[in-house]
Design an enzyme around this catalytic site. Structure first.
Site, mmCIF file in Angstrom:
data_model
loop_
_atom_site.group_PDB
_atom_site.id
_atom_site.type_symbol
_atom_site.label_atom_id
_atom_site.label_comp_id
_atom_site.label_asym_id
_atom_site.label_seq_id
_atom_site.Cartn_x
_atom_site.Cartn_y
_atom_site.Cartn_z
ATOM 1 N N VAL A 10 0.858 -1.185 0.000
ATOM 2 C CA VAL A 10 0.000 0.000 0.000
ATOM 3 C C VAL A 10 0.894 1.236 0.000
ATOM 4 C CG1 VAL A 10 -1.692 1.338 1.314
ATOM 5 C CG2 VAL A 10 -1.919 -1.153 1.120
ATOM 6 N N HIS A 55 3.798 -10.180 26.107
ATOM 7 C CA HIS A 55 4.050 -10.260 24.672
ATOM 8 C C HIS A 55 2.768 -9.831 23.978
ATOM 9 C CE1 HIS A 55 7.900 -12.709 24.930
ATOM 10 N NE2 HIS A 55 7.489 -12.595 26.179
ATOM 11 N N HIS A 69 8.614 -5.793 20.438
ATOM 12 C CA HIS A 69 7.229 -5.497 20.795
ATOM 13 C C HIS A 69 6.903 -4.012 20.651
ATOM 14 C CE1 HIS A 69 7.529 -9.227 23.665
ATOM 15 N NE2 HIS A 69 7.314 -9.574 22.409
#
Length: 692
Positions: free
Chosen positions: A287, A613, A570
């Protein structure tokens, strides 16, 4: 005392280590079979769809699967990466997350930070999955939920703007969304006993697309993890999945116990589907921007532009209802920025025409950092079953083993005088904010205050301690005990410096810019060393390889830490769900402020970094997003909004509070009522000392 004779069967698997180096596009001989899974290989798609999903990662595939349950709704997913079929073995075999990693290949975005001043100016690699399923196809499979305290803090940050729709993000509602995504299977009695696993099945999902269980093989040393931490004052969590995600436990993983394979967004939400004529998934389609119309101040996405390569033709797909951006903490702000939605100064400097000045796009970036203590082992592994090429070492059960022993320790386990430590954090330092926009500064302060006043002196884990039995950078026959900062006070940003959408964004997490993070990480590493010295785990621990016993005082720890920490992979919060006057990017319904029909739904919308997580909360977020979107377009009242008055004014920056016009609304349909890679040692930081 548990026998440790088989302790390092798993680490010897490192002798199989290899890394996929192919750079080709996937070519499948089973075109028709795969097309039945709604994946388009010939590029032939429609010119117009009701919903276009920008990103076929963890969240994108969940939302595509759920939205296309309405047969009279058309859905297109555009994914920049390949299908993953050419590396199916690397994905499906859990142990290959360590030994046949996709890092550094064409299936990895290969992002990197800018040089970090508090890390000795090191550049830190950020592996992110560029593949159908995103990071759920490449990560360490940890299925850990955030705590009730954290989720309710999230709700409280957006509630002042929308007290009704914010309830979607209360613990009770978010828990149901996370449960909806999973099918939990308890471990066998033998594995449960050997690893000392505690769980409560009532907290788990029973009929979701993602299989969650425990590896089919374990090791006696794992059973020594919990009593070791208990002896250090960190109790076992009897149920870490029902809002009290702290203490010591053996985590469940995204593993399908019927065949011991990875369970991820594609295998769970897409592959089992029958052919759906209303769902197309197009891989190798990056995109490049959203196309907007502006009618009387109503900014509406009318199309999504994509291209296969930077030099390839740009194609625009028309949108009837909504665009849903699911590019993750890096990809989602990147798409918005190249679409002209973001901080005006950033867009102007990059040469991107400004469509809507939204200062918070790319701000509030938060991440977990980690480092590890490495030890030799006292256990003789020369006769391990893997080295002898036994049938067990090649079994699916054995190869399903992934690291799973963890402990989330709170501040009282890390510092001796919590009150003094917390009192040193009472003043918010606006100079640490990488923006001069007052709304963004207000958002940083809101997040900071919530972290310090609600979550610091609570049971929530400030550091995660992990046991790594899969080898380390120092060799196969070594153990790692990792420490990972969970609740960073440091926040950074992501931005662009060019109008080329194929150029990588500038990633500046601003690691350790707040001195308290250095202190907490230092104390976490001290605790990791103490764990290695404590019984009964220490029976397996030999000489310390890194950092070595010469590192002992605070200054030495901090010098070593800044030179060696890396990321736990993360990242989050770059399109934060905050009020607009606090630099927010999306409202409680995930709608982008100022745009009538664009939402973001992935880890980028979390306003705070969770002590967990991120895969499990991302699945929950995506499930909740699909519920919200379907309710909106099917004229269904959401459970948490039943009986509540509609907000008096929209927070989307337009008069269309639904996030899109309701022309062509679909008939009512039945809808539901209602991410982890392991840390790796890495890079450096010269840091200020924070006094306890």
């Amino acid at each position: 005392m548990r026998s440790l004779g088989l302790l390092f069967v798993t680490v010897s698997l490192s002798s199989l280590a290899s890394c996929w180096t192919g750079g080709h596009r996937d070519v499948s001989a089973e075109h028709r079979r795969l097309r039945a899974r709604n994946i388009v290989y010939n590029g032939e798609i429609q010119s117009t769809y009701d919903f276009v999903i920008a990103g076929g990662g963890t969240a994108g595939l969940v939302i595509a699967s759920r939205l296309s349950e309405d047969s009279n709704t058309t859905v297109l997913v555009l994914e920049a990466g390949d299908t993953g079929d050419a590396i199916k073995d690397s994905i499906d075999v859990p142990a290959n997350a360590y030994y046949k990693s996709t890092w550094g290949t064409t299936y990895d975005w290969q992002f990197a930070t800018v040089p970090q001043p508090k890390a000795n100016n090191r550049v830190i690699a950020w592996a992110r999955g560029k593949i159908l399923g995103g990071c759920s196809a490449t990560n360490g499979m940890y299925q850990v939920r955030p705590s009730e305290l954290e989720v309710d803090t999230w709700e409280s940050l957006i509630a002042p703007e929308d007290s009704v729709n914010s309830k979607a993000w209360s613990w009770a509602n978010f828990l149901e969304a996370m449960k909806k995504s999973e099918t939990f299977t308890p471990p066998s009695d033998a594995i449960k006993a050997e690893a000392d696993i505690a769980f409560d099945p009532s907290s788990r999902g029973t009929n979701g697309p993602i299989h969650v269980s425990y590896p089919g093989y374990s090791f006696p040393v794992i059973g020594n993890w919990t009593p070791t931490l208990q002896g250090m004052g960190v109790p076992q969590s009897p149920d870490a999945y029902n809002g009290q995600g702290w203490g010591t436990f053996i985590v469940s993983s995204a593993i399908n116990p019927t065949n011991w394979t990875r369970s991820f967004a594609r295998s769970g939400y897409i592959d089992p589907l029958p052919p759906r004529s209303n769902l197309d998934i197009l891989p190798n389609a990056t995109v490049t921007r959203l196309v907007f119309s502006n009618s009387n101040g109503q900014i509406t996405a009318t199309g999504v532009e994509y291209a296969a390569t930077s030099s390839g033709p740009r194609v625009i797909i028309n949108v009837r209802k909504e665009v849903i951006i699911t590019g993750g903490a890096v990809g989602s702000p990147h798409i918005l920025l190249h679409s002209g939605v973001g901080p005006q100064d950033v867009l102007s400097a990059a040469g991107v025409p400004v469509v809507y000045n939204l200062p918070g796009v790319g701000q509030h970036l938060q991440d977990h950092i980690s480092a590890e203590i490495i030890y030799n082992t006292t256990i003789d592994t020369a006769g391990s079953i893997h080295a002898s090429n036994s049938s067990t070492a090649n079994s699916a059960e054995f190869l399903s083993y992934v690291n799973d022993a963890t402990s989330y320790v709170n501040i009282s386990s890390l510092v001796t005088d919590v009150a003094t430590f917390q009192s040193g954090l009472n003043t918010f330092d606006a100079s640490l904010v990488p923006s001069t926009d007052p709304t963004v500064i207000a958002g940083y302060q809101a997040i900071y205050n919530a972290s310090v006043n609600k979550l610091l002196n609570s049971p929530v884990g400030q550091v995660e301690i992990l046991l790594a039995l899969t080898g380390t950078a120092s060799g196969a026959q070594t153990i790692g005990i990792q420490a990972a900062l969970q609740r960073p006070l440091s926040q950074g940003r992501l931005y662009i410096n060019t109008s080329d959408p194929f150029a990588k964004p500038v990633i500046d997490p601003n690691y350790l810019s707040h001195a308290a993070d250095l202190t907490i990480m230092r104390q976490g590493l001290k605790m990791a060393r103490a764990v290695g010295a404590s019984a009964p785990l220490n029976i397996a621990i030999g000489a310390e390889v890194s950092p070595g016993v010469a590192v002992s005082n605070d200054t030495q720890w901090e010098t070593w830490l800044t030179a060696n920490f890396g990321t736990e992979f993360h990242p989050s919060c770059t399109c934060a769900m905050l009020p607009l006057n606090q630099g927010g990017v999306v409202n409680a319904n995930l709608q982008v402020y100022g745009l009538t029909n664009v939402r973001v739904a992935d880890a980028s919308v979390f306003p705070i970094e969770f002590s967990a997580h991120l895969m499990a909360p991302v699945y929950g977020l995506a499930e909740q997003a699909a519920t919200i979107i379907r309710a909106n377009h099917n004229s269904v009242t959401l459970p948490w909004a039943a009986g509540a008055p509609s907000p008096s004014s929209t927070s989307s920056g337009s008069s269309n509070g639904s996030g899109g016009k309701k022309s062509g609304a679909l008939p009512r349909s039945s809808i539901s009522s209602s991410f982890a890679l392991l840390g790796c040692s890495a890079i450096a930081v010269a840091a200020a000392i924070f006094t306890l």
